[in-house]
Scaffold this motif. Structure first.
Motif, PDB file in Angstrom:
ATOM      1  N   UNK A 174       0.935  -1.067   0.034  1.00  0.00           N
ATOM      2  CA  UNK A 174       0.120   0.094   0.063  1.00  0.00           C
ATOM      3  C   UNK A 174       1.078   1.163  -0.033  1.00  0.00           C
ATOM      4  N   UNK A 175       0.299   2.256  -0.700  1.00  0.00           N
ATOM      5  CA  UNK A 175       1.157   3.609  -0.555  1.00  0.00           C
ATOM      6  C   UNK A 175       0.654   4.155   0.792  1.00  0.00           C
ATOM      7  N   UNK A 176       1.260   5.480   0.983  1.00  0.00           N
ATOM      8  CA  UNK A 176       1.671   6.238   2.103  1.00  0.00           C
ATOM      9  C   UNK A 176      -0.070   6.655   2.601  1.00  0.00           C
ATOM     10  N   UNK A 177      -0.993   6.742   1.733  1.00  0.00           N
ATOM     11  CA  UNK A 177      -2.100   6.868   1.952  1.00  0.00           C
ATOM     12  C   UNK A 177      -2.977   5.530   2.268  1.00  0.00           C
ATOM     13  N   UNK A 178      -2.516   4.690   2.194  1.00  0.00           N
ATOM     14  CA  UNK A 178      -3.170   3.289   2.568  1.00  0.00           C
ATOM     15  C   UNK A 178      -3.923   2.682   1.697  1.00  0.00           C
ATOM     16  N   UNK A 179      -3.747   3.169   0.287  1.00  0.00           N
ATOM     17  CA  UNK A 179      -4.429   2.595  -1.035  1.00  0.00           C
ATOM     18  C   UNK A 179      -3.363   1.395  -1.700  1.00  0.00           C
ATOM     19  N   UNK A 180      -3.991   0.683  -2.280  1.00  0.00           N
ATOM     20  CA  UNK A 180      -3.261  -0.474  -2.883  1.00  0.00           C
ATOM     21  C   UNK A 180      -2.372   0.079  -3.934  1.00  0.00           C
ATOM     22  N   UNK A 181      -0.979  -0.186  -3.747  1.00  0.00           N
ATOM     23  CA  UNK A 181      -0.108   0.425  -5.078  1.00  0.00           C
ATOM     24  C   UNK A 181       0.041  -0.422  -6.149  1.00  0.00           C
ATOM     25  N   UNK A 182      -0.578  -1.675  -6.361  1.00  0.00           N
ATOM     26  CA  UNK A 182      -0.424  -2.404  -7.224  1.00  0.00           C
ATOM     27  C   UNK A 182       0.443  -3.629  -7.256  1.00  0.00           C
ATOM     28  N   UNK A 183       1.176  -3.816  -6.059  1.00  0.00           N
ATOM     29  CA  UNK A 183       2.416  -4.717  -5.870  1.00  0.00           C
ATOM     30  C   UNK A 183       1.705  -5.803  -5.174  1.00  0.00           C
ATOM     31  N   UNK A 184       1.924  -7.275  -5.697  1.00  0.00           N
ATOM     32  CA  UNK A 184       1.281  -8.174  -5.022  1.00  0.00           C
ATOM     33  C   UNK A 184       2.393  -9.236  -5.138  1.00  0.00           C
ATOM     34  N   UNK A 185       2.646 -10.068  -3.826  1.00  0.00           N
ATOM     35  CA  UNK A 185       3.565 -11.057  -3.958  1.00  0.00           C
ATOM     36  C   UNK A 185       2.818 -12.456  -3.544  1.00  0.00           C
ATOM     37  N   UNK A 186       3.497 -13.592  -3.991  1.00  0.00           N
ATOM     38  CA  UNK A 186       3.180 -14.948  -3.470  1.00  0.00           C
ATOM     39  C   UNK A 186       1.879 -15.298  -3.629  1.00  0.00           C
ATOM     40  N   UNK A 187       1.153 -15.778  -2.721  1.00  0.00           N
ATOM     41  CA  UNK A 187      -0.365 -16.351  -2.750  1.00  0.00           C
ATOM     42  C   UNK A 187      -1.139 -15.213  -2.907  1.00  0.00           C
ATOM     43  N   UNK A 188      -0.901 -13.864  -2.813  1.00  0.00           N
ATOM     44  CA  UNK A 188      -1.714 -12.776  -2.749  1.00  0.00           C
ATOM     45  C   UNK A 188      -2.007 -12.522  -4.446  1.00  0.00           C
ATOM     46  N   UNK A 189      -1.210 -13.366  -5.457  1.00  0.00           N
ATOM     47  CA  UNK A 189      -1.329 -12.910  -6.662  1.00  0.00           C
ATOM     48  C   UNK A 189      -2.327 -13.797  -7.580  1.00  0.00           C
ATOM     49  N   UNK A 190      -3.041 -14.707  -6.877  1.00  0.00           N
ATOM     50  CA  UNK A 190      -3.793 -15.606  -7.649  1.00  0.00           C
ATOM     51  C   UNK A 190      -4.966 -15.001  -8.398  1.00  0.00           C
ATOM     52  N   UNK A 191      -5.594 -14.025  -7.838  1.00  0.00           N
ATOM     53  CA  UNK A 191      -6.854 -13.434  -8.616  1.00  0.00           C
ATOM     54  C   UNK A 191      -6.371 -12.740  -9.812  1.00  0.00           C
TER      55      UNK A 191
END
Length: 330
Positions: A174-191
């Motif tokens: 997440x970025x400094x404001x708590x929003x997802x910044x688009x970076x996903x790793x390992x098991x979070x990538x499935x979708x």
């Protein structure tokens, strides 16, 4: 039966040891020796090639390969040589301008590595990919294959918003404001990986053939590959079976990669166990991922990363899950 006799060659046998001729029958080297001795063993209808003193070597084996991914890399956005974030954007924009993908098509890129970036030494973010396109869903995988970056259109298509909670064994930055910044790793990538991995059998056949052609052009005639994975393995295996049934040119030895015990049991129950299959399409071992990669900062360490003290990496399997999969494989 197809036979080929190569004469007047320098056939490599061992270091400092060369012979004149080689006989191949149905793609298997059957004899190596002098012109006279090999010719005496050749069938009458063998095709004869005069090598005129050229070097002849057996086909090479690639012992760590992702053959289907090679086909994907040859057709999708190739980011291996990107020198920086600006270069990634340039390559992607040129790809879109050249290929004019159908509206809404998911565009997949692979191979970028922030360790080699000369402008900004950081991971790609959602904002970077949004700067390329907000119309096309973009998913760019890092060189290690353990981390990806997605743009806003891809997140929307996958049904991911700021309420997303990554599963155990994965992370979503997440970025400094708590929003997802688009970076996903390992098991979070499935979708997100599901958006480009759920190809048809016909699409996979095309990609496998492209990869095999590339391998043959490089002198590679056999590979150990990791393409049979959770979720997509029935479709991918059917594609390999179709290629095998219609003039395959690469010997394939499959690793299977499962993180879920029940699905792995289904795979084994279908008869896909080590040693089964055919000479061109054979099943091998189970490949497990217990953590990630150094470049993605997901390789599991005893101490925090020097350049990111907030993490020691990610365990993608619990000890019990690992033990259960290993026991089943044994």
């Amino acid at each position: 039966m197809s036979s080929i006799l190569i004469r007047n060659a320098r056939v490599y046998v061992d270091r400092g040891h060369f012979e004149e001729a080689l006989l191949s029958v149905d793609g298997i080297i059957r004899a190596v020796g002098s012109n006279e001795s090999v010719a005496a063993q050749a069938p009458a209808d063998a095709q004869i090639y005069d090598a005129r003193g050229r070097l002849v070597v057996p086909g090479f084996n690639d012992s760590h390969q992702h053959l289907l991914n090679t086909g994907i890399a040859l057709t999708d956005i190739r980011l291996q040589n990107a020198s920086g974030i600006a270069d990634v954007k340039r390559i992607a924009r040129e790809y879109i301008a050249k290929h004019q993908p159908a509206a809404g098509a998911v565009l997949h890129g692979m191979g970028w590595n922030q360790d080699y970036f000369t402008d900004e030494n950081r991971l790609l973010t959602r904002a970077d990919l949004d700067d390329i396109s907000t119309d096309y869903p973009l998913i760019f995988e890092r060189a290690c294959g353990h981390l990806l970056t997605a743009n806003s259109a891809a997140l929307a298509l996958a049904g991911i918003d700021d309420t997303f909670v990554p599963p155990e064994g994965g992370s979503a930055e997440r970025d400094a404001n708590g929003h997802l910044n688009g970076v996903f790793t390992e098991n979070a990538r499935a979708k997100l990986t599901a958006l480009f991995r759920n190809r048809t059998v016909e699409q996979n056949v095309h990609l496998i053939r492209a990869a095999m052609k590339h391998a043959a052009e490089s002198g590679v005639t056999s590979v150990q590959t990791c393409d049979l994975r959770s979720g997509s393995w029935p479709t991918v295996l059917e594609a390999y079976n179709r290629v095998e049934a219609d003039h395959p040119i690469t010997r394939v030895y499959h690793q299977s990669s499962f993180q879920n015990l029940d699905e792995y049991r289904e795979f084994l129950a279908a008869g896909h166990v080590t040693g089964q299959g055919s000479p061109m399409n054979r099943f091998g071992p189970l490949k497990l991922f217990v953590d990630g990669s150094l470049g993605a900062r997901t390789a599991l360490m005893r101490s925090p990363y020097h350049d990111d003290p907030s993490t020691c990496g990610i365990a993608t399997l619990t000890v019990d899950e690992l033990q259960g999969l290993v026991n089943e494989a044994v």
